[in-house]
Motif scaffolding. Sequence first.
Motif, PDB file in Angstrom:
ATOM      1  N   VAL A 153      45.313  50.874  35.338  1.00  0.00           N
ATOM      2  CA  VAL A 153      45.142  50.495  36.748  1.00  0.00           C
ATOM      3  C   VAL A 153      44.187  49.308  36.840  1.00  0.00           C
ATOM      4  CG1 VAL A 153      44.141  51.245  38.926  1.00  0.00           C
ATOM      5  CG2 VAL A 153      45.688  52.755  37.700  1.00  0.00           C
ATOM      6  N   GLU A 154      43.065  49.403  36.107  1.00  0.00           N
ATOM      7  CA  GLU A 154      42.086  48.314  36.175  1.00  0.00           C
ATOM      8  C   GLU A 154      42.657  47.034  35.558  1.00  0.00           C
ATOM      9  OE1 GLU A 154      39.236  48.204  37.709  1.00  0.00           O
ATOM     10  OE2 GLU A 154      39.407  50.279  38.405  1.00  0.00           O
ATOM     11  N   SER A 155      43.394  47.185  34.437  1.00  0.00           N
ATOM     12  CA  SER A 155      43.983  46.004  33.802  1.00  0.00           C
ATOM     13  C   SER A 155      44.950  45.334  34.751  1.00  0.00           C
ATOM     14  CB  SER A 155      44.747  46.396  32.552  1.00  0.00           C
ATOM     15  OG  SER A 155      43.922  47.049  31.654  1.00  0.00           O
ATOM     16  N   SER A 156      45.758  46.166  35.396  1.00  0.00           N
ATOM     17  CA  SER A 156      46.746  45.619  36.317  1.00  0.00           C
ATOM     18  C   SER A 156      46.057  44.864  37.447  1.00  0.00           C
ATOM     19  CB  SER A 156      47.598  46.770  36.848  1.00  0.00           C
ATOM     20  OG  SER A 156      48.128  46.467  38.078  1.00  0.00           O
ATOM     21  N   LYS A 157      44.964  45.444  37.953  1.00  0.00           N
ATOM     22  CA  LYS A 157      44.238  44.742  39.019  1.00  0.00           C
ATOM     23  C   LYS A 157      43.655  43.434  38.515  1.00  0.00           C
ATOM     24  CE  LYS A 157      42.943  48.668  41.800  1.00  0.00           C
ATOM     25  NZ  LYS A 157      41.863  49.662  41.919  1.00  0.00           N
ATOM     26  N   ALA A 158      43.106  43.475  37.288  1.00  0.00           N
ATOM     27  CA  ALA A 158      42.516  42.256  36.724  1.00  0.00           C
ATOM     28  C   ALA A 158      43.577  41.174  36.609  1.00  0.00           C
ATOM     29  CB  ALA A 158      41.905  42.562  35.362  1.00  0.00           C
ATOM     30  N   LEU A 159      44.774  41.550  36.113  1.00  0.00           N
ATOM     31  CA  LEU A 159      45.853  40.570  35.969  1.00  0.00           C
ATOM     32  C   LEU A 159      46.247  40.005  37.324  1.00  0.00           C
ATOM     33  CD1 LEU A 159      48.193  42.213  33.317  1.00  0.00           C
ATOM     34  CD2 LEU A 159      47.071  40.001  33.134  1.00  0.00           C
ATOM     35  N   LYS A 160      46.321  40.892  38.311  1.00  0.00           N
ATOM     36  CA  LYS A 160      46.697  40.440  39.665  1.00  0.00           C
ATOM     37  C   LYS A 160      45.669  39.435  40.182  1.00  0.00           C
ATOM     38  CE  LYS A 160      49.587  43.030  42.071  1.00  0.00           C
ATOM     39  NZ  LYS A 160      50.023  44.380  42.358  1.00  0.00           N
ATOM     40  N   GLU A 161      44.398  39.742  39.972  1.00  0.00           N
ATOM     41  CA  GLU A 161      43.348  38.843  40.448  1.00  0.00           C
ATOM     42  C   GLU A 161      43.393  37.508  39.715  1.00  0.00           C
ATOM     43  OE1 GLU A 161      40.448  39.441  42.569  1.00  0.00           O
ATOM     44  OE2 GLU A 161      41.730  41.009  43.419  1.00  0.00           O
ATOM     45  N   LEU A 162      43.661  37.573  38.394  1.00  0.00           N
ATOM     46  CA  LEU A 162      43.724  36.327  37.614  1.00  0.00           C
ATOM     47  C   LEU A 162      44.883  35.468  38.117  1.00  0.00           C
ATOM     48  CD1 LEU A 162      42.995  37.672  34.026  1.00  0.00           C
ATOM     49  CD2 LEU A 162      41.554  36.136  35.367  1.00  0.00           C
ATOM     50  N   GLY A 163      46.023  36.119  38.392  1.00  0.00           N
ATOM     51  CA  GLY A 163      47.166  35.396  38.935  1.00  0.00           C
ATOM     52  C   GLY A 163      46.824  34.746  40.264  1.00  0.00           C
ATOM     53  N   LEU A 164      46.138  35.519  41.101  1.00  0.00           N
ATOM     54  CA  LEU A 164      45.734  35.028  42.424  1.00  0.00           C
ATOM     55  C   LEU A 164      44.755  33.874  42.289  1.00  0.00           C
ATOM     56  CD1 LEU A 164      46.719  36.377  45.011  1.00  0.00           C
ATOM     57  CD2 LEU A 164      44.426  37.295  45.315  1.00  0.00           C
ATOM     58  N   SER A 165      43.864  34.014  41.311  1.00  0.00           N
ATOM     59  CA  SER A 165      42.853  32.979  41.088  1.00  0.00           C
ATOM     60  C   SER A 165      43.516  31.658  40.715  1.00  0.00           C
ATOM     61  CB  SER A 165      41.903  33.459  39.992  1.00  0.00           C
ATOM     62  OG  SER A 165      41.279  32.384  39.369  1.00  0.00           O
ATOM     63  N   ILE A 166      44.553  31.731  39.838  1.00  0.00           N
ATOM     64  CA  ILE A 166      45.268  30.498  39.484  1.00  0.00           C
ATOM     65  C   ILE A 166      46.016  29.982  40.700  1.00  0.00           C
ATOM     66  CG2 ILE A 166      47.136  29.544  38.095  1.00  0.00           C
ATOM     67  CD1 ILE A 166      46.396  31.362  35.870  1.00  0.00           C
ATOM     68  N   LYS A 167      46.723  30.891  41.374  1.00  0.00           N
ATOM     69  CA  LYS A 167      47.578  30.479  42.488  1.00  0.00           C
ATOM     70  C   LYS A 167      46.774  29.727  43.546  1.00  0.00           C
ATOM     71  CE  LYS A 167      50.765  32.473  45.768  1.00  0.00           C
ATOM     72  NZ  LYS A 167      51.039  33.720  46.473  1.00  0.00           N
ATOM     73  N   ASN A 168      45.603  30.277  43.901  1.00  0.00           N
ATOM     74  CA  ASN A 168      44.810  29.644  44.958  1.00  0.00           C
ATOM     75  C   ASN A 168      43.783  28.665  44.415  1.00  0.00           C
ATOM     76  OD1 ASN A 168      46.219  31.290  46.685  1.00  0.00           O
ATOM     77  ND2 ASN A 168      44.639  32.894  46.651  1.00  0.00           N
TER      78      ASN A 168
END
Lengths: 457, 457
Positions: free
Chosen positions: A338-353
């Motif tokens: 769960v935490e890894s998935s959240k981290a990946l989502k945040e990293l994706g968001l960080s690149i996107k924005n």
Amino acid sequence: MAGNANTSRHEKAEAWEKVKGMPKAMMEKVMNICVMTKEIAQDDPRKVIHSLKVGLSISLVSLFYFYQPLYENFGLSAMWAVMTVVVVFEFTVGATLGKGLNRTLATLTAGALGVGAHYLASLAGETAEPILIGFFVFLQAAIVSFIRFFPKMKARYDYGLLIFILTFSLISVSGFRDDEVLEMAHKRLSTIVIGGTACVMISIFVCPVWAGEELHYSIALNLDNLAHSLQEFINKHLKASEEGDSNKDNKSFMEGYKSVLNSKSSEDSLANFARWEPGHGKFKFRHPWDQYLKIGALSRQCAYRIEALINGHLNSPHIQGSSEIVGTIEEACIEMSVESSKALKELGLSIKNMMRLPSSNNHISESKAASKRLKALLQSSLKEQDTDLLSLIPAGTAASLLIDIVDCIQEIADSVNNLAALADFEDGDKSPKPPSSQSQALHCECAEPVPKIDSIV
Amino acid sequence: MAGNANTSRHEKAEAWEKVKGMPKAMMEKVMNICVMTKEIAQDDPRKVIHSLKVGLSISLVSLFYFYQPLYENFGLSAMWAVMTVVVVFEFTVGATLGKGLNRTLATLTAGALGVGAHYLASLAGETAEPILIGFFVFLQAAIVSFIRFFPKMKARYDYGLLIFILTFSLISVSGFRDDEVLEMAHKRLSTIVIGGTACVMISIFVCPVWAGEELHYSIALNLDNLAHSLQEFINKHLKASEEGDSNKDNKSFMEGYKSVLNSKSSEDSLANFARWEPGHGKFKFRHPWDQYLKIGALSRQCAYRIEALINGHLNSPHIQGSSEIVGTIEEACIEMSVESSKALKELGLSIKNMMRLPSSNNHISESKAASKRLKALLQSSLKEQDTDLLSLIPAGTAASLLIDIVDCIQEIADSVNNLAALADFEDGDKSPKPPSSQSQALHCECAEPVPKIDSIV
């Protein structure tokens, strides 16, 4: 005889059925094409716009033929402008620019060398001239064809090298028949420049599709896909053990990470195109595109592990591990994913924005803490437990694959931080959320009786 | 002042050093290029031959200009023959044939439609003619550009569609100025046919490189690479635990499976080219190329698992599992991987030589037997053992990944059998060796004290 007549009547009837069926089959095919067209157009309307842009620029360049004053200047050479537009216009600005520049520069240098070769050969006298020209053409074609095998040249200048061979051959060979070789070279160059410029202008100023932007968003999307796959793995996994029914629609959530597995070639070519592009939007001219490729490679590493995790769990017969220790391992696994998935989502968001999001670090450290707890748990003695090893292995395997995934995500996070430094990402002004609130909720859900696992062995 | 003079002298000296260094740097660059050239040429001498073939065919087609009777027929249109050769000649026969056929058919249909559009427009009167032609050109360019986005069309007919736009635009637009549009279309078509035929002939009859053969051997090589990686994994692994020194040159043996990971795009394009090729050597015209793609996809699945296996074991800190049960698990693992590696090698050989090798089945059943033994072993109770779980997990993970790999190899073997049935492989006349003799030897070697494992966690 009667039998023969029967079969022939039967055959006729069949043939007639086929003929009657033909329009229907045709209609079906046409309908299929229509449906596909609609899907492609809805999926990415920029493809429709691109098609209209191509039509527009070819019609525009055709004006050379229709408008008398223009035609007087170029005559039939105007053909080269039309050809250039057809051949150079690509979907992204970077690809169009790259091809246009390659074509122009190659025409310039090969034209100059071709004129030179023509003069050199003409000095040698009438008999030797065709032999000498033939030799020059052979030599340059062989050498440049070989240069096209150099990996670096292939990646960026392949089209230019092709046009080099083409122009050199045309100019030096036609020169043998047409003495106005200099004028020919000049006309070819200027029409190509005009055609190329028209392409580039339309491609940049009418609804541009930037290769850099494509690469940027596809890398972010890949991270998001991985996050989604991990999340779905946990969801289905829990649901499956709750409902006792697991293999039904497990296949649907695989698509996310699968698109990442084979992303290398498209990322490589997008990065190559992006290097030709001028600064646009949030991207400067020398944006660190190589860093995206590094993140892409790490994402694939992560996807390989997720593949091993998901496929291992889905393809094997069920052995329900139900001892307490298995339950506890799984609990830690679930928290880690769960935490890894959240981290990946945040990293994706960080690149996107293009924004630094410190919360991803929190998730990573949470998942690392979970992996530490897991290790400690495993180190505690087994003696007092009534466990058979076979039920332990699947949970253990999932655990160690997840530990690998966490390491991999740490590397991805480092690369994203590198990218953030190189490309001056803004600081995210979101105050970092208390990291464990949501995971706590999921935690509680799973700490209930014992979440069963479909096993590997 | 003295300081200024000093620095300026210093700068001068530096600049002088740079100038002196320039020829050296140049020399180094030239040397690098020479070395790279030599490497590429030695690595695949067919690339040198291909370059010479390109040179030869362009020189050959240039004869249209040099030889008076030929020139009288075609005049400046001979240019199209040279262009066709340059653009169509590719490394493999399939790619050349595909491009040549695409170019010819597209020129034929687009030429006919272009002539039709020209006549239709000329009926509309002088003012309406350019508008109508412009409209036709716009319409076809937009529609065909959109069709290029259809995945199936993109894969096989992309080049043909491009040439369709090109020819239609050229013929219908030039028709506006040049009334001999039919003759122009005819000349363009015949020169393209001549150029294309020259390419295809030289590409087929002078040292041909068949895309089908390339695909065939690359699939066989991939299986061999996987076998090698597994074998090396075991070797280094045992050596490492024997010599107590593990991370030194572990990286070298990774290359084998790594080349498999990203093989999809090259395999897809080779299969597309192979479909254009006529029968050659052991391959018939409708050889089941799709089956190769299936085997390729399964090889990648296998490679993902080997990646997880090898990277998991190499990247993590060492915890030596030394209990007896760990030793026994590892022993079974080693047998499984040795047998799997042999099975993969045999499967690769079977494809390479187009021969059914029953021995691969023996190896697979051996590795399956080992995996069964492993499962039985794991089911035996742990209670009497003094084991801490952490030392057990790495061996367990390797075991379950290997079990996955064995399943994967079974699927590969099924696909290879399918291919053997579809492509009529010969029966291998080797009498199947007694399957366990060699593995027995290795078995004994490893049953000694306890082979230690670098662990994952």
